[in-house]
Design an enzyme around this catalytic site. Structure first.
Site, PDB file in Angstrom:
ATOM      1  N   ASP A 276      80.883  32.591  59.924  1.00 33.76           N
ATOM      2  CA  ASP A 276      80.954  31.284  60.547  1.00 33.76           C
ATOM      3  C   ASP A 276      79.977  31.142  61.710  1.00 33.76           C
ATOM      4  OD1 ASP A 276      82.378  28.689  61.174  1.00 33.76           O
ATOM      5  OD2 ASP A 276      82.788  29.789  63.016  1.00 33.76           O
ATOM      6  N   GLU A 312      76.518  30.864  57.841  1.00 36.57           N
ATOM      7  CA  GLU A 312      76.434  29.483  58.277  1.00 36.57           C
ATOM      8  C   GLU A 312      75.607  29.500  59.556  1.00 36.57           C
ATOM      9  OE1 GLU A 312      79.013  25.665  59.874  1.00 36.57           O
ATOM     10  OE2 GLU A 312      79.669  27.702  60.281  1.00 36.57           O
TER      11      GLU A 312
END
Length: 624
Positions: A276, A312
């Site tokens: 993330d 990401e």
């Protein structure tokens, strides 16, 4: 790394990742180990046994003891300097939530039945992102496992679980986790998650887990009390002080996170990780923590497993990528650019980051399909700075494409899915583009049957923090014209209201009736075509782009060349007006998909054609 074959049951494996932290079952009991450099004394409190075991102080801020009175299932906490009781930061399970005791888990106890599973090559990847708490009626690992056959018949090849790290309260997206080694107890026990993963492997599905290494959640993180070196004020993040990856004490912090990555991949036999928001990780070390994690994972890949590491990174830093599941580096990155440009084409929205894609959406889509990122060092007006790096040399397979994901739905005030914002024809066209393009596609749960329920932002904090989160979320939308009025903002769902979670839970009966059933058939047919004609070729070798051409206001043609000599061709008109195709319109020997038959070199609104010129040794010429 330890994998033991169960001699009593051939083919059954028992997996355990020694962590160097926390509670480990050993021959003479349980060894407890904690890094607490700010503590003078640490004790292990065995709650059910009513026993306090003093720990030995070691060099470097470590405390350790082996207790013969502890056993698998024992509940324990660490007592810091005779006062504060804290859970284990390396806890494998928290049966009473983040403030409760940790439980000793014997990782060897679970008998795996997927000993021969080695994963699947990246070229075959079709990702299905899901949130365990809202995916099934039960909101549990067991509930998700019962639905896996539906996903296997849909044609996806990997499920991606939103973060599982133990979070406070009854519900959370998972990005507020504070105990990264403990799957949240609301979803079930560790063995329930392992059963889910083994069942997925039995159906040919890979399992990825979303991990959060850029911050800890705001409730339940005690590390700052006894190990303040875990954080640093030299760097700031949206969540406050950064995790310390590059200052004094960072050797232990880095080991904690590299161990966590290996833990999910080995002890839980996951096939990949999604990292993330790595743009929020601040690390000035000579070797970044991301590189260190990739190196730590390399021995698992060297054993012949297909392990995929996906980033990401909204900064579009292509330098981390190698576009494969090789021994080092990162396989791919989520491509926000392709989502943003498709969203602009389908909805016409121009607020926020969508403003960067309004000038030439079809051209930017062509660049996404052929080069990955739309922004590769160009000026971003929204960011008021240069964004991205060149993707030269990277395969299209290094960029995960999507029309929906948890962020792009849930970060909207009312959690609307794309089918609530755009016409069915537009959504079908964009879906056909994404699912047959060489870049690996991602579906968000329920997308395959055009789920009518929203996916809202939800959490469950204590009263003071809950109020701050609710007000902060509503304040966040005040900059958008439609929410300038306070009374309008008051209608934004309260993240802490239990009804917000319930509204976000999938209704699987929608897949059994029209129009959901028709959307499901549409997705199945496209994914079957992808598996036969695209995925097999990608798994066999590299693909390179042949560039793209524009036609009309919102039309483009794109070509790709596979290693076997086959050529894939797309012609798409992603607008509301007819357009004449500028380049070759001769029918391909094999039509993979078309909205309707071509008419006089023209494509009507939202019409898409996919064709394939087979290679010299093609084995799929029997049609789509």
């Amino acid at each position: 790394m330890t994998v033991h074959e169960d001699t009593r049951t051939p083919g059954v494996a028992r997996r355990h990742e020694p962590l160097g932290f926390g509670a480990e079952c050993v021959e003479d009991g349980v060894r407890f180990r904690l890094w607490a450099p700010a503590a003078r004394q640490v004790d292990v409190v065995l709650e059910d046994e009513g026993v306090v075991v003093p720990m030995d102080a070691l060099e470097g801020g470590w405390f350790q003891v082996t207790s013969g009175q502890a056993r698998p299932g024992s509940l324990y906490r660490y007592r810091i300097d005779g006062g504060l009781h804290v859970p284990d930061p390396a806890s494998r399970f928290q049966p009473r939530d983040v403030h409760g005791p940790s439980e000793v888990v014997d990782a060897h106890a679970f008998a795996w039945s997927d000993g021969g599973w080695r994963g699947r090559p990246w070229g075959e990847v079709v990702v299905y992102e899901l949130h365990v708490g809202t995916f099934s009626p039960e909101g549990t690992f067991a509930g998700a496992m019962a639905l896996l056959p539906r996903l296997a018949t849909l044609g996806v090849t990997a499920i991606e679980l939103m973060p599982l790290a133990d979070f406070p309260g009854r519900a959370n997206w998972g990005y507020d986790g504070v105990l990264p080694f403990a799957p949240d107890s609301r979803y079930g026990r560790p063995e329930d998650l392992k059963a889910l993963i083994a069942a997925a492997h039995g159906l040919g599905l890979m399992v990825f887990v979303d991990v959060v290494y850029n911050h800890f959640g705001p409730d339940g993180n005690y590390l700052g009390v006894y190990a303040p070196e875990f954080f640093t004020s030299r760097h700031r993040t949206p969540w406050g002080d950064a995790i310390n990856f590059d200052g004094p004490g960072s050797v232990t912090v880095r080991a904690y996170f590299t161990a966590n990555a290996r833990y999910w991949l080995h002890e839980y036999h996951c096939d990949g990780l999604r990292f993330d928001a790595v743009h929020a990780i601040v690390d000035d070390s000579p070797q970044s923590i991301l590189t260190a994690i990739a190196e730590a994972v390399a021995p698992l890949r060297a054993c012949g497993r297909h392990i995929h590491l996906v980033l990401e990174n909204e900064n579009n830093e292509a330098g981390h990528l190698n576009g494969s599941d090789g021994p080092q580096g990162f396989t791919a990155q989520w491509n926000d650019d392709i989502h943003h440009v498709l969203h602009v084409l389908l909805t016409g929205e121009r607020d926020g980051y969508y403003a960067d894609y309004m000038d030439d959406p079809a051209g930017r889509l062509g660049r996404c399909l052929t080069e990955g990122f739309a922004y590769q060092g160009e000026w971003s007006a929204v960011r008021e700075g240069v964004r991205g790096e060149s993707t030269r040399g990277l395969s299209p397979t290094a960029f995960v494409g999507f029309l929906q994901n948890h962020d792009q739905i849930g970060n909207r005030a009312f959690g609307e899915r794309i089918t609530a914002l755009a016409s069915p024809a537009a959504v079908r066209a964009a879906t056909a583009v994404l699912l047959l393009a060489p870049s690996p596609p991602l579906l968000f749960m329920g997308q395959e049957f055009a789920c009518s329920r929203p996916f809202l932002f939800f959490c469950d904090f204590g009263p003071e923090l809950a109020s701050a989160v609710t007000e902060g979320r509503r304040r966040e939308f005040a900059r958008f014209p439609e929410f300038a009025d306070e009374s309008r903002r008051a209608h934004i769902p309260d993240p802490n209201d239990p009804a917000t979670l319930i509204k976000s839970r999938l209704d699987w009966t929608e897949a059994e009736r029209s129009p959901g059933r028709d959307w499901l058939t549409f997705h199945r047919e496209l994914l079957a075509t992808r598996a036969r004609h695209i995925g097999a070729r990608l798994a066999a070798g590299e693909v390179r782009t042949l560039g793209f051409n524009r036609f009309g206001a919102r039309g483009l043609t794109v070509g790709w060349l596979f290693a076997d000599g086959a050529q894939l061709h797309l012609a798409a008109n992603l607008g509301d007006a007819d357009a004449v195709v500028a380049d070759r319109m001769s029918p391909a020997p094999m039509t993979l998909y078309e909205t309707c038959a071509p008419a006089g070199g023209r494509l009507g609104p939202w019409e898409v054609r996919w064709g394939l010129w087979p290679g010299a040794a093609d084995t799929t010429a029997g049609g789509p």
